[in-house]
Write an enzyme that holds these catalytic residues in place. Sequence first.
Site, PDB file in Angstrom:
ATOM      1  N   HIS A 187      36.072  46.796  33.982  1.00 41.19           N
ATOM      2  CA  HIS A 187      37.237  46.139  34.587  1.00 41.19           C
ATOM      3  C   HIS A 187      37.288  44.683  34.122  1.00 41.19           C
ATOM      4  CE1 HIS A 187      40.522  45.580  37.236  1.00 41.19           C
ATOM      5  NE2 HIS A 187      39.904  44.725  38.025  1.00 41.19           N
ATOM      6  N   HIS A 246      43.746  39.783  38.028  1.00 34.35           N
ATOM      7  CA  HIS A 246      43.413  41.043  37.352  1.00 34.35           C
ATOM      8  C   HIS A 246      44.443  42.114  37.673  1.00 34.35           C
ATOM      9  CE1 HIS A 246      41.216  42.860  41.029  1.00 34.35           C
ATOM     10  NE2 HIS A 246      41.648  41.677  41.391  1.00 34.35           N
ATOM     11  N   CYS A 284      44.023  47.123  32.658  1.00 32.13           N
ATOM     12  CA  CYS A 284      43.514  45.768  32.901  1.00 32.13           C
ATOM     13  C   CYS A 284      43.080  45.058  31.620  1.00 32.13           C
ATOM     14  CB  CYS A 284      42.357  45.811  33.900  1.00 32.13           C
ATOM     15  SG  CYS A 284      40.934  46.800  33.358  1.00 32.13           S
TER      16      CYS A 284
END
Length: 206
Positions: A40, A52, A141
């Site tokens: 991530h 994010h 992401c």
Amino acid sequence: MSLNRPCIVTVCDLCWHQYIGLFPEEIGDLLEVPRTIFTHFGIYLGDNKVAHLIPDILPAVTGDQKLISSVITNERLILGCLWRRASVRVDTLEDFAYGSSILVNRMDVAMKSQVLPNEDVAKRAERQIGSIPYSLLWNNCEHFVTYCRYGQAASRQTEKVRSQKTSSPLVILSGLLGMISIICFGMAPSTTLPTILIPFTLWMAG
């Protein structure tokens, strides 16, 4: 402090006060944390805040900003994946890390593009805040952070998968094969989990 300085720090409840002092507090830093399957990514905005992109169903069903800004649960994330909805949001560094180690600016070495100025990186991230469509292969992401930091959206994690076409018949076929395996071998984690995950992953990637 140089931007091209990969480093690793770990966040945990017991050492959080020590972590604040160790973290290179430069806005525009590209942060990454390991997850179960993928990594991530986020952009550090300064003042202990990270922007994010994360799958989330709530922005698609409510305008309650207080509810949307609460910490995303696994249920919200999964439903966001199913409905292909996400949001670019700002969370604390602690919530972003979720107890994992953080890598800082590691992608600078791998990306061929020049790193944009720190202020520009942060401004790009802030302009993206809000609800957006989500795709595992086309808008995740990693696409978000590479666009912000290097000026072009890319996802090295999904490049190999993206080169292979997926289609609805393939999703249906994998689902049918999974159901047959359950009928033949019974309900078990080894049969049930792939039956759900494989078609879901193929569908979400589309």
